[in-house]
Design an enzyme around this catalytic site. Structure first.
Site, mmCIF file in Angstrom:
data_model
loop_
_atom_site.group_PDB
_atom_site.id
_atom_site.type_symbol
_atom_site.label_atom_id
_atom_site.label_comp_id
_atom_site.label_asym_id
_atom_site.label_seq_id
_atom_site.Cartn_x
_atom_site.Cartn_y
_atom_site.Cartn_z
ATOM 1 N N ARG A 14 0.851 -1.203 0.000
ATOM 2 C CA ARG A 14 0.000 0.000 0.000
ATOM 3 C C ARG A 14 0.881 1.246 0.000
ATOM 4 N NH1 ARG A 14 -2.267 -3.610 -0.259
ATOM 5 N NH2 ARG A 14 -2.202 -2.868 -2.386
ATOM 6 N N GLN B 282 -10.909 8.801 6.280
ATOM 7 C CA GLN B 282 -10.751 7.388 6.658
ATOM 8 C C GLN B 282 -9.530 6.800 5.929
ATOM 9 O OE1 GLN B 282 -14.896 5.316 6.769
ATOM 10 N NE2 GLN B 282 -15.064 7.069 5.360
ATOM 11 N N ASP C 277 -3.828 7.143 3.112
ATOM 12 C CA ASP C 277 -2.881 7.828 2.222
ATOM 13 C C ASP C 277 -2.681 9.268 2.695
ATOM 14 O OD1 ASP C 277 -5.590 8.028 -0.060
ATOM 15 O OD2 ASP C 277 -4.662 9.786 0.828
ATOM 16 N N HIS D 168 -8.347 6.473 10.578
ATOM 17 C CA HIS D 168 -7.821 5.094 10.527
ATOM 18 C C HIS D 168 -6.308 5.048 10.423
ATOM 19 C CE1 HIS D 168 -12.062 3.916 8.930
ATOM 20 N NE2 HIS D 168 -12.038 4.120 10.229
ATOM 21 N N GLY E 250 -16.707 10.149 -1.386
ATOM 22 C CA GLY E 250 -16.042 8.881 -1.695
ATOM 23 C C GLY E 250 -15.952 7.882 -0.572
ATOM 24 N N THR E 251 -17.070 7.718 0.172
ATOM 25 C CA THR E 251 -17.068 6.655 1.169
ATOM 26 C C THR E 251 -18.402 5.918 1.144
ATOM 27 O OG1 THR E 251 -16.954 6.081 3.531
ATOM 28 C CG2 THR E 251 -17.697 8.318 3.000
HETATM 29 N N1 APR Z 1 -15.057 9.487 -6.877
HETATM 30 C C1 APR Z 1 -15.813 9.530 -5.746
HETATM 31 N N2 APR Z 1 -16.252 8.427 -5.093
HETATM 32 C C2 APR Z 1 -15.908 7.236 -5.632
HETATM 33 C C3 APR Z 1 -15.128 7.102 -6.797
HETATM 34 C C4 APR Z 1 -14.700 8.304 -7.425
HETATM 35 N N3 APR Z 1 -13.958 8.276 -8.552
HETATM 36 N N4 APR Z 1 -14.973 5.765 -7.061
HETATM 37 C C5 APR Z 1 -15.627 5.101 -6.072
HETATM 38 N N5 APR Z 1 -16.201 5.977 -5.228
HETATM 39 C C6 APR Z 1 -16.985 5.702 -4.028
HETATM 40 C C7 APR Z 1 -17.795 4.416 -4.064
HETATM 41 O O1 APR Z 1 -19.043 4.629 -4.700
HETATM 42 C C8 APR Z 1 -17.945 4.123 -2.568
HETATM 43 O O2 APR Z 1 -19.041 4.826 -2.026
HETATM 44 O O3 APR Z 1 -16.080 5.539 -2.963
HETATM 45 C C9 APR Z 1 -16.645 4.681 -1.977
HETATM 46 C C10 APR Z 1 -15.634 3.604 -1.650
HETATM 47 O O4 APR Z 1 -16.144 2.841 -0.589
HETATM 48 P P1 APR Z 1 -15.143 1.816 0.164
HETATM 49 O O5 APR Z 1 -14.363 1.063 -0.862
HETATM 50 O O6 APR Z 1 -15.979 1.081 1.159
HETATM 51 O O7 APR Z 1 -14.107 2.751 0.924
HETATM 52 P P2 APR Z 1 -14.329 3.518 2.298
HETATM 53 O O8 APR Z 1 -15.742 3.961 2.448
HETATM 54 O O9 APR Z 1 -13.276 4.549 2.375
HETATM 55 O O10 APR Z 1 -14.018 2.373 3.386
HETATM 56 C C11 APR Z 1 -14.059 2.785 4.751
HETATM 57 O O11 APR Z 1 -13.277 0.599 5.418
HETATM 58 O O12 APR Z 1 -11.925 -1.154 4.988
HETATM 59 C C12 APR Z 1 -12.063 -0.050 5.778
HETATM 60 O O13 APR Z 1 -10.332 1.127 6.807
HETATM 61 C C13 APR Z 1 -10.933 0.912 5.572
HETATM 62 O O14 APR Z 1 -11.031 3.308 5.686
HETATM 63 C C14 APR Z 1 -11.618 2.167 5.075
HETATM 64 C C15 APR Z 1 -13.052 1.991 5.534
#
Ligand code: APR
Length: 229
Positions: free
Chosen positions: A56, A86, A89, A104, A170-171
């Protein structure tokens, strides 16, 4: 000056080439959380955990902040901006954002596996078995694994409760307690979701969903926020 609080997740870094966790081809499709991101995984096979985070760290070193990170950093000239991320990076910081709360943890630091308050700046160097803290304990990534406490959550809740405007970028809001931050924002206050997907935000009032990838939707978000400048 309006207080804008922004919660970001892996999606804001997707267009910087960093995989998200739960989208197709996401990190959790290719690795089991239980093998690389829990205290039990660390006890069972620390070398595999170190390898996961060393990979990573190298991906993050090769990536660059994208337009969304950069415009959020530039917003600090017009608004009080507090970013709660969260992400592990450092792209917000490399774009120029200050005082980012990493719920995190952050990949550019290591921590003692026995005394977590001992943390060390390592930039993008690998951490290997045998790398020890000043007290002689094994060093591990300075990240919060599933099942571990989230030390910065209280600070994040305070920030959310002081927001005049709350933005989510983006979460998937799949992970507690980060996903609960929206509950601490007054219902009457404006909220914006920037995400091409559909995070679970039904039921929140005064919420506008900008259904775009971050680098496209950030311009729409800036236009919306200009109304509050
Ligand atoms: N722009 C904006 N949002 C985006 C893009 C993009 N180009 N591509 C994907 N997404 C969105 C997806 O639709 C989704 O809602 O980003 C989100 C990614 O979700 P996850 O993969 O679940 O990531 P995240 O929400 O950050 O995960 C939370 O889970 O595994 C743990 O510790 C880890 O911090 C992480 C936490």
């Amino acid at each position: 000056m309006n207080n804008i609080v922004i919660l970001t997740g892996a999606g804001i870094s997707a267009e910087s080439g960093l995989r998200t966790f739960r989208d197709s081809d996401g990190l959790w499709e290719n690795h089991s959380i239980y093998d690389v991101a829990t205290p039990e995984a660390w006890e069972r096979n620390p070398t595999l955990v170190q390898k996961f985070y060393n990979e990573r760290r190298r991906d993050i070193q090769k990536s660059q902040p994208n337009k969304a990170h950069i415009l959020l950093a530039e917003m600090q000239n017009k608004f009080n901006v507090n970013i709660i991320t969260q992400n592990i990076d450092d792209l917000h910081e490399r774009a120029g954002s200050k005082n980012v709360i990493h719920l995190h943890g952050v990949i550019t630091h290591s921590q003692s596996s026995k005394n977590p308050e001992l943390t060390y700046m390592i930039d993008y160097e690998d951490i290997n078995q045998g790398d020890l803290c000043e007290l002689g304990s094994q060093l591990r990534p300075h990240v919060v694994w599933f099942g571990e406490a989230v030390p910065k959550m209280e600070e994040a809740i305070l920030q959310a409760s002081l927001a005049d405007i709350f933005v989510v970028i983006g979460t998937s809001l799949a992970v507690y307690p980060a996903s609960s931050l929206l509950h601490f924002v007054e219902p009457i206050l404006p909220k914006f979701i920037l995400d091409p997907g559909n995070p679970p935000v039904t039921g929140y009032k005064n919420l506008k969903h900008l259904k775009f990838p971050a680098t496209i939707g950030i311009d729409h978000l800036m236009k919306e926020l200009e109304k509050f400048a």
